[in-house]
Every structure is written in structure tokens, then in C-alpha cells.
Design a protein around this motif. Structure first.
Motif, PDB file in Angstrom:
ATOM      1  N   PRO A   1      29.340  22.271  10.870  1.00 22.40           N
ATOM      2  CA  PRO A   1      28.411  23.414  10.896  1.00 22.40           C
ATOM      3  C   PRO A   1      27.363  23.315   9.775  1.00 22.40           C
ATOM      4  CG  PRO A   1      30.677  24.172  11.128  1.00 22.40           C
ATOM      5  CD  PRO A   1      30.742  22.710  10.807  1.00 22.40           C
ATOM      6  N   LYS A   2      26.129  23.652  10.102  1.00 20.33           N
ATOM      7  CA  LYS A   2      25.004  23.708   9.158  1.00 20.33           C
ATOM      8  C   LYS A   2      24.696  22.346   8.516  1.00 20.33           C
ATOM      9  CE  LYS A   2      25.867  28.557   8.023  1.00 20.33           C
ATOM     10  NZ  LYS A   2      26.128  29.541   6.956  1.00 20.33           N
ATOM     11  N   GLU A   3      25.083  21.282   9.195  1.00 18.64           N
ATOM     12  CA  GLU A   3      24.824  19.931   8.685  1.00 18.64           C
ATOM     13  C   GLU A   3      23.969  19.198   9.710  1.00 18.64           C
ATOM     14  OE1 GLU A   3      27.733  17.299   6.022  1.00 18.64           O
ATOM     15  OE2 GLU A   3      28.161  17.066   8.151  1.00 18.64           O
ATOM     16  N   LEU A   4      22.656  19.223   9.485  1.00 18.23           N
ATOM     17  CA  LEU A   4      21.723  18.663  10.459  1.00 18.23           C
ATOM     18  C   LEU A   4      21.708  17.142  10.427  1.00 18.23           C
ATOM     19  CD1 LEU A   4      19.637  19.277  12.632  1.00 18.23           C
ATOM     20  CD2 LEU A   4      17.892  19.456  10.837  1.00 18.23           C
ATOM     21  N   TYR A   5      21.650  16.577   9.220  1.00 14.01           N
ATOM     22  CA  TYR A   5      21.599  15.122   9.065  1.00 14.01           C
ATOM     23  C   TYR A   5      22.755  14.653   8.179  1.00 14.01           C
ATOM     24  CZ  TYR A   5      16.774  15.842  10.601  1.00 14.01           C
ATOM     25  OH  TYR A   5      15.656  16.206  11.300  1.00 14.01           O
ATOM     26  N   THR A   6      23.284  13.477   8.504  1.00 16.12           N
ATOM     27  CA  THR A   6      24.313  12.857   7.661  1.00 16.12           C
ATOM     28  C   THR A   6      23.939  11.394   7.433  1.00 16.12           C
ATOM     29  OG1 THR A   6      25.612  12.350   9.646  1.00 16.12           O
ATOM     30  CG2 THR A   6      26.197  14.351   8.443  1.00 16.12           C
ATOM     31  N   SER A   7      24.489  10.813   6.382  1.00 18.16           N
ATOM     32  CA  SER A   7      24.208   9.405   6.080  1.00 18.16           C
ATOM     33  C   SER A   7      25.123   8.504   6.898  1.00 18.16           C
ATOM     34  CB  SER A   7      24.426   9.138   4.591  1.00 18.16           C
ATOM     35  OG  SER A   7      23.489   9.848   3.819  1.00 18.16           O
ATOM     36  N   LEU A   8      24.569   7.410   7.361  1.00 19.22           N
ATOM     37  CA  LEU A   8      25.375   6.392   8.024  1.00 19.22           C
ATOM     38  C   LEU A   8      25.890   5.413   6.979  1.00 19.22           C
ATOM     39  CD1 LEU A   8      23.396   5.503  11.271  1.00 19.22           C
ATOM     40  CD2 LEU A   8      25.821   6.040  11.159  1.00 19.22           C
ATOM     41  N   PRO A   9      27.048   4.803   7.223  1.00 23.62           N
ATOM     42  CA  PRO A   9      27.534   3.793   6.267  1.00 23.62           C
ATOM     43  C   PRO A   9      26.680   2.528   6.349  1.00 23.62           C
ATOM     44  CG  PRO A   9      28.941   3.851   8.205  1.00 23.62           C
ATOM     45  CD  PRO A   9      27.974   4.994   8.355  1.00 23.62           C
ATOM     46  N   SER A  10      26.955   1.590   5.472  1.00 20.64           N
ATOM     47  CA  SER A  10      26.299   0.283   5.554  1.00 20.64           C
ATOM     48  C   SER A  10      26.732  -0.407   6.852  1.00 20.64           C
ATOM     49  CB  SER A  10      26.713  -0.585   4.362  1.00 20.64           C
ATOM     50  OG  SER A  10      26.438   0.084   3.158  1.00 20.64           O
ATOM     51  N   PHE A  11      25.897  -1.314   7.340  1.00 19.67           N
ATOM     52  CA  PHE A  11      26.199  -2.035   8.579  1.00 19.67           C
ATOM     53  C   PHE A  11      26.025  -3.532   8.373  1.00 19.67           C
ATOM     54  CE2 PHE A  11      26.171   1.943  10.821  1.00 19.67           C
ATOM     55  CZ  PHE A  11      26.806   1.697  12.024  1.00 19.67           C
ATOM     56  N   TRP A  12      26.833  -4.275   9.114  1.00 15.52           N
ATOM     57  CA  TRP A  12      26.656  -5.719   9.205  1.00 15.52           C
ATOM     58  C   TRP A  12      26.088  -6.026  10.579  1.00 15.52           C
ATOM     59  CZ3 TRP A  12      31.127  -9.684  10.243  1.00 15.52           C
ATOM     60  CH2 TRP A  12      30.591 -10.983  10.272  1.00 15.52           C
ATOM     61  N   PHE A  13      24.861  -6.524  10.614  1.00 14.74           N
ATOM     62  CA  PHE A  13      24.220  -6.941  11.855  1.00 14.74           C
ATOM     63  C   PHE A  13      24.464  -8.433  12.018  1.00 14.74           C
ATOM     64  CE2 PHE A  13      22.553  -2.858  11.824  1.00 14.74           C
ATOM     65  CZ  PHE A  13      21.674  -2.611  12.877  1.00 14.74           C
ATOM     66  N   HIS A  14      25.280  -8.774  13.012  1.00 14.43           N
ATOM     67  CA  HIS A  14      25.735 -10.153  13.182  1.00 14.43           C
ATOM     68  C   HIS A  14      25.256 -10.697  14.528  1.00 14.43           C
ATOM     69  CE1 HIS A  14      29.324 -13.099  13.856  1.00 14.43           C
ATOM     70  NE2 HIS A  14      28.262 -13.716  13.381  1.00 14.43           N
ATOM     71  N   PRO A  15      24.387 -11.716  14.554  1.00 13.95           N
ATOM     72  CA  PRO A  15      23.936 -12.286  15.835  1.00 13.95           C
ATOM     73  C   PRO A  15      25.079 -13.025  16.539  1.00 13.95           C
ATOM     74  CG  PRO A  15      22.473 -12.903  14.017  1.00 13.95           C
ATOM     75  CD  PRO A  15      23.715 -12.354  13.406  1.00 13.95           C
TER      76      PRO A  15
END
Length: 307
Positions: free
Chosen positions: A231-245
Motif C-alpha cells: 500500500p502507498k508504494e508506487l515505485y520500488t527498486s529492482l535488484p541488480s541483474f545479470w544479462f547473459h547472452p
């Protein structure tokens, strides 16, 4: 929003500034404070020597292109601030462009002259300027390292589509693969608290990135998947990501293909390169719910917020 800004501008310019200052004094003070903190432009000839264009490392081309884009913005800011401060003192003619710079600064908006040279942004001038300083600092750190950093602040990159293409090219050239057969797998590194301190070595393949935000849902680091927003939380942070081809990758149909945009307006225009001015790419995220739930919720990732 434009109507409100216009009304605010008329009211602001019609009266005195804060502390009894005139509008001219407020604009001159604002220009001076921005001018004082402006970073120096990148020395492209030095960067060319440090990061030569080579087949094996596409990130060298990425960093040079990024520095060139930020140089264009910084040069425009330097010259327009210098001329505006002269014009407001009556030393040179106040052109329409310079007048618009002053009016925008007075109401804490980004001048159109700068906005045209800058990455897309919905931030007010005060937040926008701090963001530009942070972006330039990111590339100064990159150049100071003399090589690509182990983890990338994706929000600081002017043209992220080129960055992801560059990382894909590195993989394709390393393993002599056809780039058309490659696509990214997206692994959330939700055990990483501080990516700059915890990710000290780059992955063998692909890239580590951080700095994205999520709207319409949240990423839960305990369940390792998308969950309903609090509730009342419009945006949240995403964790770090590993982009692997991965070659001939078959996507998991149960994952949510989350669209990622540069800014929260979600709208953009198609460039001659075939890229959007706002949409970046899709990120596949784990969920135990039907993906239609997140589509209806308008769940999307962003590289920058409005504040």
C-alpha cells in the motif's frame, strides 16, 4: 502539466523572488550555482587513446559515444549559462533562447535548449542537474579505471540500447557466434545489497547492471519473484541483474516479459536506427501468477523516476 507550468511561470515572473530578490537576481543566482558545479567536458582525444576501437571490446565504442553525447550537453550548458549571465547584466543582447533559459530556471524547469541535448527526463531542474552530475561521474569513474567497470549503472547511460548491443557483440565475437541467434537471459541478483561494493569482478559472459525501478508490482527478494505492490508504494527498486547472452534460447512462457523504459511517461518515438526514444527492452521476471495479472496492472521497469 504544460498549462500548470505556464501559469506558474507567469505568477513567478510577475512578482519578486524569494527574500525580496528580483526575478533577474533569482535567475542569475540559479545560473551561477549551476555554473559553479558544472563538470569539465571529457577529453575525447585522451579517451580515444585509452579506449581504442578494437574488435574484441565493443564497450570501448560505447564509452566514447556516451562521452560525446554528454559533451554536447555540457558544452551547450556552459555557453548558454555564460551568455545568459552576460545578457541579464545588459552586456549582450538577450535573445529569445536565452530568455527561455532564464524563465525555465526561475520555475525549476529544465530549459528546452538543454533538454534537447540531454537524456529523456521528467525531473525538475534541481533533481535533473544532480542526475546529470551523477551520470558524468559514472563515466569519469569508468575512464579512471581504464577499462569497463565490473557492474554498470544502467540509469546513467544515455543510449542503453547501444550498451546492450555492445555487450551482445562482445559475446558473439568471443565465441564466433551469429548475433541474430543470441538473446539475453535475465538473472536477478537479489542477494546483492550494494552492487558497487559486492560485484568486484565482471561475469565471464554478459554484464551486471543495477539502477532500475518497478511500477505496478514489486520484486520480492525472499520469494525471488514478482509480488503485489505494498500500500502507498508506487515505485520500488529492482535488484541488480545479470544479462547473459545465450544461443537459441527458449524463453520460459511462465515468466513475465516486463517492458523497460527510460522514463515513466512510457511514450516515445521511433528513431531512424529502429530504436525507441523511451522503450529499451523486455526483462523476463519470475512469477507464480498468470502473466495477464501483471499486464493488467501495467507492471513496467524504468531507468529513471520523476523525482
Amino acid at each position: 502539466a504544460k498549462l500548470l507550468t505556464g501559469m506558474q511561470s507567469m505568477v513567478s515572473l510577475g512578482g519578486g523572488g524569494s527574500g525580496g530578490q528580483s526575478a533577474d537576481e533569482v535567475m542569475d543566482d540559479t545560473a551561477a550555482s549551476i555554473q559553479e558545479r558544472l563538470p569539465k567536458i571529457f577529453l575525447l582525444d585522451v579517451i580515444e587513446m585509452q579506449f581504442p576501437t578494437i574488435y574484441e571490446e565493443s564497450m570501448n565504442t560505447v564509452v566514447k559515444q556516451e562521452c560525446l553525447r554528454y559533451n554536447n550537453l555540457l558544452s551547450t550548458m556552459v555557453s548558454s549559462l555564460k551568455d545568459f549571465r552576460k545578457a541579464i547584466k545588459g552586456l549582450i543582447v538577450m535573445t529569445l533562447d536565452l530568455e527561455n533559459v532564464g524563465k525555465a530556471m526561475f520555475v525549476n524547469a529544465v530549459p528546452d535548449m538543454w533538454d534537447k541535448k540531454a537524456p529523456p527526463s521528467l525531473k525538475p531542474l534541481s533533481s535533473w542537474y544532480l542526475d546529470i552530475l551523477a551520470r558524468v561521474q559514472f563515466f569519469q569513474t569508468w575512464i579512471g579505471l581504464g577499462r569497463a567497470p565490473p557492474v554498470f549503472w544502467i540509469s546513467g547511460i544515455f543510449f542503453p540500447q547501444a550498451f546492450f548491443t555492445g555487450a551482445m557483440q562482445n559475446f558473439a565475437r568471443k565465441y564466433n557466434e551469429e548475433i541474430d541467434l543470441l538473446s539475453y537471459s535475465h538473472k536477478a541478483l537479489d542477494n546483492i545489497v550494494d552492487p558497487e561494493k559486492d560485484l568486484l569482478k565482471p561475469p565471464d559472459n554478459g554484464v551486471y547492471i543495477y539502477g532500475m525501478f518497478l511500477e505496478g508490482c514489486r520484486y520480492d527478494t525472499t520469494t525471488h519473484q514478482l509480488e503485489d505492490s505494498r500500500p502507498k508504494e508506487l515505485y520500488t527498486s529492482l535488484p541488480s541483474f545479470w544479462f547473459h547472452p545465450i544461443k537459441n534460447r527458449v524463453p520460459d512462457p511462465t515468466d513475465y516479459r516486463c517492458p523497460c523504459y527510460k522514463i515513466t511517461s512510457r511514450k516515445g518515438v521511433l528513431l531512424t536506427t529502429g530504436h525507441s526514444t523511451n522503450f529499451v527492452l523486455y526483462i523476463e521476471m519470475k512469477t507464480n501468477k498468470d502473466t495477464s495479472k501483471w499486464i493488467k496492472a501495467g507492471a513496467a521497469a524504468f531507468l529513471a523516476l520523476k523525482f
